[in-house]
Design a protein around this motif. Structure first.
Motif, mmCIF file in Angstrom:
data_model
loop_
_atom_site.group_PDB
_atom_site.id
_atom_site.type_symbol
_atom_site.label_atom_id
_atom_site.label_comp_id
_atom_site.label_asym_id
_atom_site.label_seq_id
_atom_site.Cartn_x
_atom_site.Cartn_y
_atom_site.Cartn_z
ATOM 1 N N PHE A 1 0.814 -1.222 0.000
ATOM 2 C CA PHE A 1 0.000 0.000 0.000
ATOM 3 C C PHE A 1 0.851 1.276 0.000
ATOM 4 N N THR B 1 2.599 2.382 2.427
ATOM 5 C CA THR B 1 2.414 3.029 3.739
ATOM 6 C C THR B 1 3.712 2.943 4.549
ATOM 7 N N LEU C 1 -6.169 0.865 5.030
ATOM 8 C CA LEU C 1 -5.080 1.422 4.213
ATOM 9 C C LEU C 1 -5.602 1.908 2.865
ATOM 10 N N THR C 2 -6.754 1.394 2.447
ATOM 11 C CA THR C 2 -7.400 1.879 1.222
ATOM 12 C C THR C 2 -8.131 3.201 1.493
ATOM 13 N N SER D 1 -4.709 7.637 4.321
ATOM 14 C CA SER D 1 -3.261 7.548 4.156
ATOM 15 C C SER D 1 -2.590 7.833 5.496
ATOM 16 N N GLY E 1 1.300 7.947 7.919
ATOM 17 C CA GLY E 1 2.738 8.174 7.918
ATOM 18 C C GLY E 1 3.301 7.838 9.279
#
Ligand SMILES: [Zn+2]
Length: 273
Positions: A44, A46, A257-258, A261, A263
């Motif tokens: 993803f 990520t 995760l879709t 977003s 970090g």
């Protein structure tokens, strides 16, 4: 996105039933489970922060190395998974110092962040913030502004913020809550993610992002995506919290995760980058 890297038998639920001296003899599953999470995050695109238990890093140095190599932030979950308020300040200092050194020696990366086992930084263990600052940590992610039998400071500040501690500053990155009818409800991670419908997490994070204009702090453990983990003895509530819906976590994580977003923690605390 934050992951507390520990094995299934380190969890505080089993503190009274699985003695620490048995840890080395139990089947370990943390290497494979962490690798699965890392693969998922690669899929993803990520990146997150991995709070690694020092005990795990020492036995499996490939874990922190792999985490760093794949572009994530490394942080500390302490060494021996002892609740802060069950330690004396000098014991806590040894624990967080040892964990930081183990991870830094293995990876060569400086560790800035700490998260306590079971969010055990409460009103009676606030002294731990001074110790963290003195031991070279830059931020803490252990305060949960909720009511719970094992943790929580219900009236604590709800956003990532700078705190004055002793003569210096430490950043606090609290667990995410939404405020409903004057009460803070936990919204993003761990048991709340597994036990409650995914719609709750999705609603809560969207509300934090769009209405309150704040990042959400999501947390998970590698054992939460492992329905095949060996079963250990615990009380009924503990078993419910630990084993319920393990088989649903990975598909929910894919949905999360879709939909959003994420970090690493350092991306919302530029001073720690
Ligand atoms: Zn933990």
């Amino acid at each position: 996105m934050t992951i507390d890297v520990e094995d299934y038998f380190h969890v505080s639920v089993f503190e009274d039933t699985v003695r620490r001296d048995r840890w080395p003899s139990l089947e370990s599953r943390v290497v494979a489970n962490t690798a699965r999470l890392l693969d998922l995050f690669d899929e993803f695109g990520t990146r997150g922060t991995f709070f690694v238990l020092g005990w795990v890093a020492e036995r499996f140095p490939s874990i922190p190395r792999d985490i760093a190599h794949r572009g994530h932030e490394l942080a500390s979950h302490g060494y021996a998974h002892r609740l802060i308020y069950k330690q004396r300040p000098d014991e806590f200092r040894d624990d967080v110092r040892r964990a930081k050194k183990v991870i830094e020696d293995i990876t060569g990366h400086a560790v800035a962040g700490y998260r306590a086992p079971s969010f055990s930084l409460t009103e009676r263990s606030l002294w731990a913030l001074d110790v963290l600052l003195e031991e070279g940590y830059r931020y803490d992610a252990s305060i949960f502004p909720v009511r719970h039998d094992r943790y929580g400071i219900p009236n604590a500040h709800r956003w990532p913020h700078r705190m004055t501690v002793g003569d210096g500053t430490l950043f606090e990155v609290p667990g995410s809550t939404v405020r409903v009818a004057g009460i803070n409800l936990p919204v993003a991670g761990g048991g709340y993610f597994r036990l409650l419908p995914y719609a709750w997490t999705r609603w809560g994070i969207a509300r934090l992002n769009r209405v309150e204009r704040q990042p959400a702090v999501f947390y998970l453990h590698p054992w939460e995506i492992d329905p095949q983990q060996p079963r250990l003895p615990a009380g009924a509530l503990g078993r419910f919290r630990h084993y319920r819906n393990l088989h649903k976590t990975e598909s929910r994580l894919r949905a999360l995760l879709t939909d959003f977003s994420f970090g690493p923690v350092r991306s919302v605390l530029p001073e720690c980058a």
